[in-house]
Design an enzyme around this catalytic site. Sequence first.
Site, PDB file in Angstrom:
ATOM      1  N   SER A  88      30.903  21.176 -69.038  1.00 42.75           N
ATOM      2  CA  SER A  88      31.312  19.775 -69.086  1.00 42.75           C
ATOM      3  C   SER A  88      31.544  19.233 -70.496  1.00 42.75           C
ATOM      4  CB  SER A  88      30.293  18.906 -68.353  1.00 42.75           C
ATOM      5  OG  SER A  88      29.015  19.013 -68.943  1.00 42.75           O
ATOM      6  N   CYS A 184      19.838  18.781 -66.544  1.00 45.73           N
ATOM      7  CA  CYS A 184      20.718  19.731 -67.210  1.00 45.73           C
ATOM      8  C   CYS A 184      19.918  20.997 -67.547  1.00 45.73           C
ATOM      9  CB  CYS A 184      21.297  19.106 -68.479  1.00 45.73           C
ATOM     10  SG  CYS A 184      22.229  20.269 -69.496  1.00 45.73           S
ATOM     11  N   ASP A 191      20.310  14.176 -64.559  1.00 46.43           N
ATOM     12  CA  ASP A 191      21.571  13.992 -63.841  1.00 46.43           C
ATOM     13  C   ASP A 191      21.257  13.265 -62.539  1.00 46.43           C
ATOM     14  OD1 ASP A 191      23.265  15.366 -65.678  1.00 46.43           O
ATOM     15  OD2 ASP A 191      22.559  17.280 -64.881  1.00 46.43           O
ATOM     16  N   HIS A 223      25.362  20.714 -61.527  1.00 43.16           N
ATOM     17  CA  HIS A 223      25.677  19.937 -60.334  1.00 43.16           C
ATOM     18  C   HIS A 223      26.185  20.832 -59.198  1.00 43.16           C
ATOM     19  CE1 HIS A 223      26.145  17.342 -63.846  1.00 43.16           C
ATOM     20  NE2 HIS A 223      26.051  16.261 -63.088  1.00 43.16           N
ATOM     21  N   ARG A 252      28.379  11.008 -66.973  1.00 41.67           N
ATOM     22  CA  ARG A 252      27.708  11.182 -68.261  1.00 41.67           C
ATOM     23  C   ARG A 252      28.760  11.656 -69.247  1.00 41.67           C
ATOM     24  NH1 ARG A 252      24.119  15.259 -70.141  1.00 41.67           N
ATOM     25  NH2 ARG A 252      23.683  16.106 -68.088  1.00 41.67           N
TER      26      ARG A 252
END
Length: 277
Positions: A88, A184, A191, A223, A252
Amino acid sequence: MAHRPDTLENAPLGRDSAYPEQYDAALLYPISRAANRAPLGIEEGALPFVGEDEWHAFEVSWLNSRGKPVVAVARFRLSASSPHLIESKSWKLYLNSFNQTRFYSREDVMQTLANDLSIAAGAEVSVELFDVDAPELTVQCLPGECLDDLDIAVNDYTPSSAHLRVSDEIVEETLYSHLLKSNCPVTGQPDWGSVLIRYKGPKIDREGLLRYLIGFRQHQDFHEHCVEHIFTDLMTYAQPTQLLVLARYVRRGGLDISPWRATPGLTPPTPLRLARQ
């Protein structure tokens, strides 16, 4: 700082990174899905589900041919069958490399995004660009019945399939909770998310299901893998004939991720945004 997995040894996540001034596709960092799936007993090429990872990017900007900034919200959709997901922070850095780059048209931006992301993922990534006030981005609510008002005692904050119990009654229902939280796997940052479960099969005990979902509160994982973890546990211990697991994580760094996994044949969920995304 948490232990850095081997798959992230050279990734920018969790490290100080200068924001790029010009477009650079090399910023994207792909991660093999197979390494994360192996502990769940999911074999490469034999997925027990279909699904997508849906991303929204709220900090998308570039310069038009005359140097005037353009802003947009992007929606990306990536098949769960792709060999790679994309880390990400590298995705965020890549998007920021557009900020001072000139493009002749919106279509050029979309094509560039689609080409680069598809190469990194090893499969087609679809791209949509929306004006920031587009009706497609209107906030919606999850369908079904919310579990969060159940008055339960909780003392277990790691995932435990022991909480999953079923009865002999066969039902078809949609349940959801806003109490999903994971961490994370590298930085340990929280998260936050909401999770929806739609299934047909033996009725799942709701209190046990809520305890199970709350069990991810101290769990460190991506995720996408959390959703696959929930899916595989429910298939194993509840044995539904149909199952959809959808998570909508809070954004985020200007990105939110909403993975879903389902038994083949179920209609894919319609994209939607929750108020806290």
